[in-house]
Enzyme design. Structure first.
Site, mmCIF file in Angstrom:
data_model
loop_
_atom_site.group_PDB
_atom_site.id
_atom_site.type_symbol
_atom_site.label_atom_id
_atom_site.label_comp_id
_atom_site.label_asym_id
_atom_site.label_seq_id
_atom_site.Cartn_x
_atom_site.Cartn_y
_atom_site.Cartn_z
ATOM 1 N N LYS A 1 0.485 -0.983 0.173
ATOM 2 C CA LYS A 1 -0.100 -0.280 -0.352
ATOM 3 C C LYS A 1 0.632 1.008 -0.169
ATOM 4 C CE LYS A 1 0.086 1.335 5.014
ATOM 5 N NZ LYS A 1 -0.327 2.704 4.962
ATOM 6 N N ASN A 2 2.039 1.124 0.763
ATOM 7 C CA ASN A 2 2.992 2.144 0.952
ATOM 8 C C ASN A 2 3.404 3.080 -0.668
ATOM 9 O OD1 ASN A 2 1.968 2.905 3.227
ATOM 10 N ND2 ASN A 2 3.580 1.860 4.458
ATOM 11 N N ARG B 1 -2.867 10.973 5.879
ATOM 12 C CA ARG B 1 -1.518 11.742 5.630
ATOM 13 C C ARG B 1 -1.307 11.602 4.511
ATOM 14 N NH1 ARG B 1 3.017 14.643 7.680
ATOM 15 N NH2 ARG B 1 5.211 14.005 6.204
ATOM 16 N N CYS C 1 -2.599 12.707 15.684
ATOM 17 C CA CYS C 1 -0.582 13.124 16.109
ATOM 18 C C CYS C 1 -1.272 11.832 16.797
ATOM 19 C CB CYS C 1 -0.565 13.581 17.156
ATOM 20 S SG CYS C 1 -0.107 15.483 17.228
ATOM 21 N N ARG D 1 4.429 14.210 13.210
ATOM 22 C CA ARG D 1 3.902 14.431 11.694
ATOM 23 C C ARG D 1 3.821 15.352 10.945
ATOM 24 N NH1 ARG D 1 1.294 8.911 9.868
ATOM 25 N NH2 ARG D 1 3.332 9.191 8.541
ATOM 26 N N PRO D 2 4.456 16.532 10.903
ATOM 27 C CA PRO D 2 4.774 17.750 10.203
ATOM 28 C C PRO D 2 4.800 18.006 8.459
ATOM 29 C CG PRO D 2 6.689 17.674 11.008
ATOM 30 C CD PRO D 2 6.133 16.264 11.907
ATOM 31 N N ILE D 3 4.788 18.575 8.215
ATOM 32 C CA ILE D 3 5.188 18.851 6.851
ATOM 33 C C ILE D 3 6.531 20.019 6.232
ATOM 34 C CG2 ILE D 3 2.784 17.382 6.038
ATOM 35 C CD1 ILE D 3 1.551 20.657 5.177
ATOM 36 N N ASP D 4 6.843 20.389 7.243
ATOM 37 C CA ASP D 4 7.518 21.265 6.710
ATOM 38 C C ASP D 4 9.316 21.472 6.191
ATOM 39 O OD1 ASP D 4 8.745 19.186 8.982
ATOM 40 O OD2 ASP D 4 10.215 20.586 8.698
ATOM 41 N N LEU D 5 9.282 19.814 5.476
ATOM 42 C CA LEU D 5 9.949 19.100 4.438
ATOM 43 C C LEU D 5 9.600 19.518 3.243
ATOM 44 C CD1 LEU D 5 11.308 16.163 6.498
ATOM 45 C CD2 LEU D 5 12.425 18.625 6.299
ATOM 46 N N ASP E 1 7.400 0.738 11.277
ATOM 47 C CA ASP E 1 6.490 -0.283 10.872
ATOM 48 C C ASP E 1 6.112 -1.469 11.356
ATOM 49 O OD1 ASP E 1 5.177 1.823 9.607
ATOM 50 O OD2 ASP E 1 5.524 1.226 7.406
ATOM 51 N N ILE F 1 12.266 6.732 15.233
ATOM 52 C CA ILE F 1 11.418 7.567 14.254
ATOM 53 C C ILE F 1 10.176 8.413 14.607
ATOM 54 C CG2 ILE F 1 10.238 7.263 11.505
ATOM 55 C CD1 ILE F 1 12.934 5.739 11.405
ATOM 56 N N ARG G 1 -6.863 -0.102 7.294
ATOM 57 C CA ARG G 1 -6.469 0.485 6.656
ATOM 58 C C ARG G 1 -4.927 0.289 5.390
ATOM 59 N NH1 ARG G 1 -5.096 6.093 9.276
ATOM 60 N NH2 ARG G 1 -4.562 6.366 7.530
#
Ligand code: EPU
Length: 438
Positions: free
Chosen positions: A28-29, A98, A122, A127-131, A317, A339, A417
């Site tokens: 799935k990933n 996400r 959370c 899990r920010p999206i700054d990158l 995972d 992680i 999921r």
């Protein structure tokens, strides 16, 4: 309705004798990224070996709302991106998944603009999206945040140098896809090296992208300056996390479990850790099969200072399933999560079921084994334990299978999921379980 479903599992307790074959689905990933990548192609693309998981269905829904025409037959999704008319990602649906942030890159690359909601929730860390946003800025885009939405526009869209401060799988994939249509060369440094990235890039290259270095820390993309890719077929690699989950389960309770349609090469870290602990595993790279048995279970040794790590290290995972493994071996194991800052919440559930686990910090646990799990109905009648996320959910299912007595697990939609047909696959191995809807 689906949201209210529960799993009822009859524990195997002393009879740890599952047997049979499990066929691994497409990753799935990997498939989720290819779905986003479809936006870069000039016409319908066929994606093969796509697992029927809830996350895949959510991205289908999001892309359909953008206007993409999507057909699904067996494990093939056909996505026509040429019908996309809208570049604003649905706020509510994006909050559920996400991976939806990954659509922003291809939309930006092709249409020059997109809006995306600030990520919520959370569950396993912030899990920010700054990158992602920093990367877009390096490629000339402007990012404006208002009303909890990010408005991203290309401005002067060009190649650039991007250094990831932190190794990010989704960030690497998304920025590679964005740079694919940019004008000029982009070099990405400190990239993630997951096999799903290689799977994605090989496909983009067959469609005419010019990307080198996938699977290494430095990736170079020579952009096509807006020229769309030629539609070619994609095939998702086998799901290494699903395979690893069954491998760990089999090590504990299977007389013999054959894991077929997997890619052993992608499971080296897991096989190595389990083998070192005394698990009998036979790997057949050519036949894409791994056979595991619990023959030596009485002599399993503890796990010494296991640290989750980006690929090719031990995957975060599989941290939760491995913690369940540690509860069944003789002695003290230590597991450290590098992680995510908050991925041990399920430990309290394992403890409620009888495990002896001490949280040293939010990232660090000590597991003392062996312990016997009690089914939730043995703790008190009517007790229900929730699946907290996809992988923690699998771990609780493992504990319930190992337990004495019956267990009820809620939030099954979270396990759905990431695991295609979990109940069917487990039943096929001899687990007694049913899905119930109240
Ligand atoms: N991060 C940032 N800023 C960013 C992006 C990431 O700080 O802009 C941080 C994250 O908060 C995290 C770390 O970087 O602490 C690594 O996150 P990464 O971006 O690599 O994760 P991801 O791409 O969001 C994918 C998988 C996850 C898996 C991670 C790590 C998909 C759809 N998801 O997430 O899978 O845990 O890589 O391997 O590919 C799962 O399948 O259960 C799952 C959570």
């Amino acid at each position: 309705m689906e949201r209210q479903e529960k799993l009822k599992i009859n524990g195997l307790d002393a009879e740890r004798n599952l047997k049979g074959t499990v066929y691994i689905s497409g990753a799935k990933n990997a498939a989720l990224k290819a779905m986003a990548g479809a936006v870069l192609f000039d016409g319908p693309v066929e994606l093969h070996n796509v697992p029927d998981t809830a996350d895949v269905r959510t991205i289908v829904e999001i892309m359909t709302k953008l206007g993409a025409r999507i057909e699904s037959k067996d494990d093939v999704l056909t996505i026509d991106p040429n019908t996309i008319t809208n570049t604003d990602i649905d706020r509510k649906l994006a909050g559920n998944i996400r991976a939806s942030v990954m659509l922003t890159g291809p939309l930006l690359a092709r249409y020059g603009k997109t809006t995306f909601p600030a990520p919520g929730g959370c569950v396993i860390g912030c899990r920010p999206i700054d990158l992602f946003l920093n990367g877009y800025r390096k490629l000339g885009a402007s990012v404006v945040e208002h009303d909890e939405l990010f408005d991203i526009k290309d401005g002067n869209f060009h190649g650039g140098d991007i250094f990831f401060d932190k190794v990010t799988v989704g960030g690497t994939e998304t920025l590679v896809m964005t740079a694919t249509l940019a004008k000029g060369r982009t070099i990405l440094y400190n990239c993630a090296m997951e096999p799903e990235i290689v799977n994605l890039v090989e496909w983009l290259n067959r469609g005419g992208a010019k990307i080198s270095g996938a699977g290494t820390p430095t990736i170079t993309v020579d952009g096509t300056a807006g020229k769309l890719l030629k539609p070619v077929k994609y095939e998702a690699i086998p799901d290494r996390i699903e395979a690893g989950s069954y491998l760990i389960l089999g090590a504990l309770i299977a007389k013999e479990l054959e894991i077929k349609d997997c890619e052993p090469e992608h499971l080296r870290a897991v096989v190595s850790i389990l083998s070192d602990a005394g698990v009998k595993i036979n790997v057949d790279d050519k036949a894409k099969t791994i056979v595991v048995s619990n023959d030596n279970a009485k002599n399993y040794t503890p796990l010494n200072d296991i640290r989750t790590h980006e690929y090719p290290g031990f995957p975060t995972d599989l941290q939760a399933p491995l913690t369940v493994f540690a509860t069944q071996v003789n002695g003290k194991s230590a597991i450290f999560e590098t992680i995510y800052e908050n991925r041990f919440k399920y430990v309290q559930d394992l403890v409620a079921m009888g495990a002896n686990i001490r949280a040293i910090s939010e990232r660090d646990v000590e597991v003392n084994g062996p312990t016997t799990f009690k089914g939730t109905s043995e703790i008190f009648p009517g007790m229900i334990i929730p699946a907290r996320d996809i992988r923690a959910g699998f771990a609780i299912v493992m504990a319930a299978i190992l337990a004495h007595g019956e267990s009820t697990i809620s939030n099954v939609h979270l396990i759905d999921r990431g695991y295609e047909d979990l109940a069917g696959k487990l039943k096929g191995l001899g687990v007694e379980l049913e899905r119930i809807s109240n």
